[in-house]
Design an enzyme around this catalytic site. Structure first.
Site, PDB file in Angstrom:
ATOM      1  N   TYR A  56       0.713  -1.193   0.070  1.00  0.00           N
ATOM      2  CA  TYR A  56       0.132   0.114  -0.053  1.00  0.00           C
ATOM      3  C   TYR A  56       0.920   1.388   0.031  1.00  0.00           C
ATOM      4  O   TYR A  56       0.508   2.395  -0.433  1.00  0.00           O
ATOM      5  CB  TYR A  56      -0.844   0.189   1.163  1.00  0.00           C
ATOM      6  N   GLU A 143      17.167   7.882 -13.016  1.00  0.00           N
ATOM      7  CA  GLU A 143      15.882   8.620 -12.730  1.00  0.00           C
ATOM      8  C   GLU A 143      16.155   8.901 -11.008  1.00  0.00           C
ATOM      9  O   GLU A 143      16.507   8.178 -10.372  1.00  0.00           O
ATOM     10  CB  GLU A 143      14.869   7.882 -12.881  1.00  0.00           C
ATOM     11  N   GLU A 152      14.693  15.842   1.251  1.00  0.00           N
ATOM     12  CA  GLU A 152      15.576  14.554   1.146  1.00  0.00           C
ATOM     13  C   GLU A 152      15.895  14.216  -0.098  1.00  0.00           C
ATOM     14  O   GLU A 152      17.129  13.456  -0.196  1.00  0.00           O
ATOM     15  CB  GLU A 152      14.586  13.308   1.461  1.00  0.00           C
ATOM     16  N   LYS A 189      -1.519  26.322 -17.384  1.00  0.00           N
ATOM     17  CA  LYS A 189      -0.600  27.173 -16.649  1.00  0.00           C
ATOM     18  C   LYS A 189       0.767  26.747 -16.554  1.00  0.00           C
ATOM     19  O   LYS A 189       1.287  25.843 -16.106  1.00  0.00           O
ATOM     20  CB  LYS A 189      -1.191  27.136 -15.022  1.00  0.00           C
ATOM     21  N   THR A 190       1.791  27.528 -16.828  1.00  0.00           N
ATOM     22  CA  THR A 190       3.058  27.435 -16.584  1.00  0.00           C
ATOM     23  C   THR A 190       3.829  27.673 -15.440  1.00  0.00           C
ATOM     24  O   THR A 190       4.990  27.224 -15.103  1.00  0.00           O
ATOM     25  CB  THR A 190       3.939  28.275 -17.836  1.00  0.00           C
ATOM     26  N   LYS A 191       3.398  28.487 -14.733  1.00  0.00           N
ATOM     27  CA  LYS A 191       3.866  29.104 -13.495  1.00  0.00           C
ATOM     28  C   LYS A 191       4.386  27.975 -12.437  1.00  0.00           C
ATOM     29  O   LYS A 191       5.697  28.022 -12.016  1.00  0.00           O
ATOM     30  CB  LYS A 191       3.052  29.827 -12.608  1.00  0.00           C
ATOM     31  N   GLN A 194       7.682  26.930 -13.761  1.00  0.00           N
ATOM     32  CA  GLN A 194       8.813  27.926 -13.846  1.00  0.00           C
ATOM     33  C   GLN A 194       9.203  27.989 -12.460  1.00  0.00           C
ATOM     34  O   GLN A 194      10.554  27.931 -11.940  1.00  0.00           O
ATOM     35  CB  GLN A 194       7.964  29.540 -14.011  1.00  0.00           C
ATOM     36  N   CYS A 384       3.252 -17.826  -6.423  1.00  0.00           N
ATOM     37  CA  CYS A 384       3.763 -17.663  -5.101  1.00  0.00           C
ATOM     38  C   CYS A 384       2.588 -18.127  -4.150  1.00  0.00           C
ATOM     39  O   CYS A 384       2.524 -19.343  -4.055  1.00  0.00           O
ATOM     40  CB  CYS A 384       4.403 -16.327  -4.837  1.00  0.00           C
ATOM     41  N   GLN A 388       0.898 -21.699  -3.519  1.00  0.00           N
ATOM     42  CA  GLN A 388       0.677 -22.321  -1.894  1.00  0.00           C
ATOM     43  C   GLN A 388      -0.848 -22.479  -1.642  1.00  0.00           C
ATOM     44  O   GLN A 388      -1.193 -23.635  -1.047  1.00  0.00           O
ATOM     45  CB  GLN A 388       1.370 -21.500  -0.911  1.00  0.00           C
ATOM     46  N   HIS A 510       8.113 -16.148  -9.560  1.00  0.00           N
ATOM     47  CA  HIS A 510       7.326 -15.137  -9.954  1.00  0.00           C
ATOM     48  C   HIS A 510       7.288 -14.825 -11.725  1.00  0.00           C
ATOM     49  O   HIS A 510       8.383 -13.986 -11.905  1.00  0.00           O
ATOM     50  CB  HIS A 510       7.534 -13.557  -9.285  1.00  0.00           C
ATOM     51  N   GLU A 512       5.907 -13.215 -13.692  1.00  0.00           N
ATOM     52  CA  GLU A 512       5.506 -11.787 -14.245  1.00  0.00           C
ATOM     53  C   GLU A 512       6.636 -10.903 -14.252  1.00  0.00           C
ATOM     54  O   GLU A 512       6.640  -9.850 -15.092  1.00  0.00           O
ATOM     55  CB  GLU A 512       4.619 -11.327 -13.253  1.00  0.00           C
TER      56      GLU A 512
HETATM   57  N1  GLN Z   1       4.221 -15.475   1.857  1.00  0.00           N
HETATM   58  C1  GLN Z   1       4.689 -16.549   1.051  1.00  0.00           C
HETATM   59  C2  GLN Z   1       5.974 -16.985   1.572  1.00  0.00           C
HETATM   60  O1  GLN Z   1       6.686 -16.189   2.037  1.00  0.00           O
HETATM   61  C3  GLN Z   1       4.309 -16.043  -0.488  1.00  0.00           C
HETATM   62  C4  GLN Z   1       5.037 -15.044  -0.536  1.00  0.00           C
HETATM   63  C5  GLN Z   1       4.876 -14.407  -1.875  1.00  0.00           C
HETATM   64  O2  GLN Z   1       3.546 -14.507  -2.633  1.00  0.00           O
HETATM   65  N2  GLN Z   1       5.600 -13.718  -2.799  1.00  0.00           N
HETATM   66  O3  GLN Z   1       6.360 -17.753   1.074  1.00  0.00           O
END
Ligand code: GLN
Length: 539
Positions: A56, A143, A152, A189-191, A194, A384, A388, A510, A512
């Protein structure tokens, strides 16, 4: 090309303008002109890495091959450039201070007062140059996280100033800013821009290029005004309109000639054009899909979509590969506890993905989703924690292991079918101590996974502590759930499948993280193909 060129990207006026996407788009344009480019991100917060941050707070935690837990922008860098990033590509203030303090304790600064300038700024500069020194890259795009004016971020801006002073010909600054539209005045607006440029100038940094995010075309007059008051060339004021997809941004930047402006500023030939034909093909498929599927993404952080960024992007890549629009139904796992809820929320889906995650909240809902997918032959993909969950659900509802659970959820369970690895049992520190990064995985002949990857051995990235408990392996295999991917060194189960189901696969890793525009991930492609099949049979 002689020296490595350094391009810094700063942000002004507002956060969330998309510095990561602009950086990745510029990198894509340079790469498609044949240059080798990488992007790194410097984050001004004090955590060593985002690994311990709640999604989050900071969206998804991205993981590199070498096991760095990083900002999600690194995911964009890899997806756009199709090139892996590493530990070096993401640095935080925490990491900078940690090295300086370690050096101080070692006595490297004996006799000296250790200060933000020069010690912290020197360490920032040293890290900014690291990837450049490998000799692998012609361009390093850096970046700078946060917004100009943040207290910071000051040491980073000072480091950029020194960089520019030290190598004026090989270094430049692109400032991404917002041109708001005031409805009441009917004007752009550009301010604010600037002022944000003034802040940079107060720190001694003159931006070379302004990239202006705007909801409306900014026109010549505004470009001229911005150029005059911000002390940049008019051709170096670039418009960045809201795009229909992040993947359209390189084309928008091409139309605005961002790559040419950058090349000219760095004294490189800017004739010739970027070859974006593959990129265009991808965008065409994205724009004109011939079919559509609805995938339920079951997770507990769905209010913040950034928490599942790489999964959502992998679906976009896999959708284009299948000529199909993937619409994601974001389903909160806490909202599917009763059988009525489950049916109501899941029955229209063409595929169900149970997402990664940690802890007990929403866990039972995830098990319900697995059961619904399994019993109704809906394509199921567990990642993951999702994998499980699939193991636990099968244990409880098919194998008769009533208390089957993960030791993460109930450490005292009679059947810890998902358990802590031996090597994790004495780990007390939370940061960077999970099984992280790329591990090899051998695939079982003729399994779904092996047919999808068409390889015997793969490598995928991990981020978890718990594992399939091999004491139960025989029982599962005899009962119809097969382990089809194993770590060759430890024998840990990396993939499970139910061969009697049209498409049911759980991955401990993972996938992805590795899906890119050029290389959509095979598991996601196959899952979407299965969802298309399912939707045809169940219109
Ligand atoms: N909580 C699970 C573990 O630590 C799965 C972790 C996850 O989905 N990235 O094994």
């Amino acid at each position: 090309m002689s020296a490595t060129k350094y391009i810094f990207v700063t942000g002004g006026v507002s956060s969330s303008l998309g510095k990561g996407i602009i950086s990745a788009s510029l990198a894509t344009l340079l790469q498609s002109r044949g240059y080798s480019v990488t992007i790194q991100k410097f984050d001004p917060y004090i955590n060593i890495d985002p690994g311990t941050l709640n999604p989050y707070e900071h969206g998804e935690c991205y993981v590199t091959n070498d096991g760095a837990e990083t900002d999600l922008d690194l995911g964009h860098y890899e997806r756009f450039l199709n090139r892996p990033t590493s530990q070096e590509n993401n640095v935080t203030t925490g990491r900078i201070y940690q090295s300086v303090i370690d050096k101080e304790r070692r006595g490297d600064y004996l006799g000296k007062t250790v200060q933000v300038i020069p010690h912290i700024t020197d360490e920032i500069k040293r890290r900014m140059k690291l990837l450049g020194q490998t000799g692998e890259f012609e361009f390093i795009i850096t970046e700078i996280g946060g917004t100009v004016g943040d207290i910071e971020a000051l040491p980073y801006i000072e480091a950029v100033r020194q960089f520019k002073w030290e190598m004026p010909d090989d270094c430049m600054v692109v400032h991404l800013t917002l041109i708001p539209f005031l409805a009441a005045a009917g004007e752009l607006k550009t301010k604010p821009t600037q002022h944000s440029v003034k802040l940079l100038q107060e720190s001694g940094v003159q931006p070379d290029v302004l990239v202006c995010r705007s909801e409306y075309p900014i026109g010549d007059d505004i470009k001229r005004k911005l150029a005059l008051f911000c002390n940049v060339k008019k051709e170096s004021v670039v418009e960045s309109l809201d795009a229909e997809s992040i993947y359209a941004v390189p084309m928008l930047m091409r139309n605005e000639k961002l790559d040419e402006i950058v090349l000219k500023r760095l004294n490189l030939p800017a004739d010739g054009k970027a070859d974006l034909s593959r990129w265009k093909d991808f965008l065409y498929k994205l724009r004109y899909p011939s079919t559509e599927v609805k995938i339920g993404l079951i997770g507990k952080y769905v209010e913040l979509r950034d928490a599942y960024k790489s999964i959502a992007e992998a679906f976009i890549h896999a959708g284009a590969a299948n000529d199909c629009k993937v619409s994601i139904d974001w389903i909160h796992s806490e909202s599917i506890l009763t059988p009525e809820d489950v049916k109501k929320k899941l029955e229209d889906l063409d595929g169900i993905l149970v997402a990664p995650g940690f802890g007990e909240r929403g866990f039972e809902g995830k098990l319900q989703a697995v059961q619904f997918a399994r019993e109704n032959n809906i394509p199921f993909f567990g990642i993951c924690l999702g994998m499980q969950c699939a193991v636990i659900e099968y244990g409880r509802n098919v194998l008769g292991l009533k208390d089957a659970n993960s030791a993460e959820i109930n450490p005292k369970t009679k059947h810890p079918v998902i358990d802590l690895m031996e090597s994790q049992k004495n780990v007390t520190e939370k940061g960077g101590t999970m099984r992280l990064g790329a591990y090899a995985c051998d695939l079982v002949e003729n399994s779904l996974a092996q047919r999808i990857y068409r390889r015997k051995s793969i490598s995928e990235r991990h981020r978890h502590r718990f594992e399939f408990n091999n004491k139960y392996l025989e029982k599962y295999e005899a009962g119809g759930m097969k382990a089809t991917g194993f770590n060759p060194d430890t024998g840990l189960v990396e993939i499970i499948e139910i061969p009697d189901h049209p498409w049911f696969l759980g991955a401990q890793f993972h996938p992805e993280y590795k899906s890119t525009v050029t290389n959509p991930h095979p598991l996601f492609i196959s899952f979407i193909a299965a969802a298309i099949e399912f939707s045809k049979k169940n219109p």
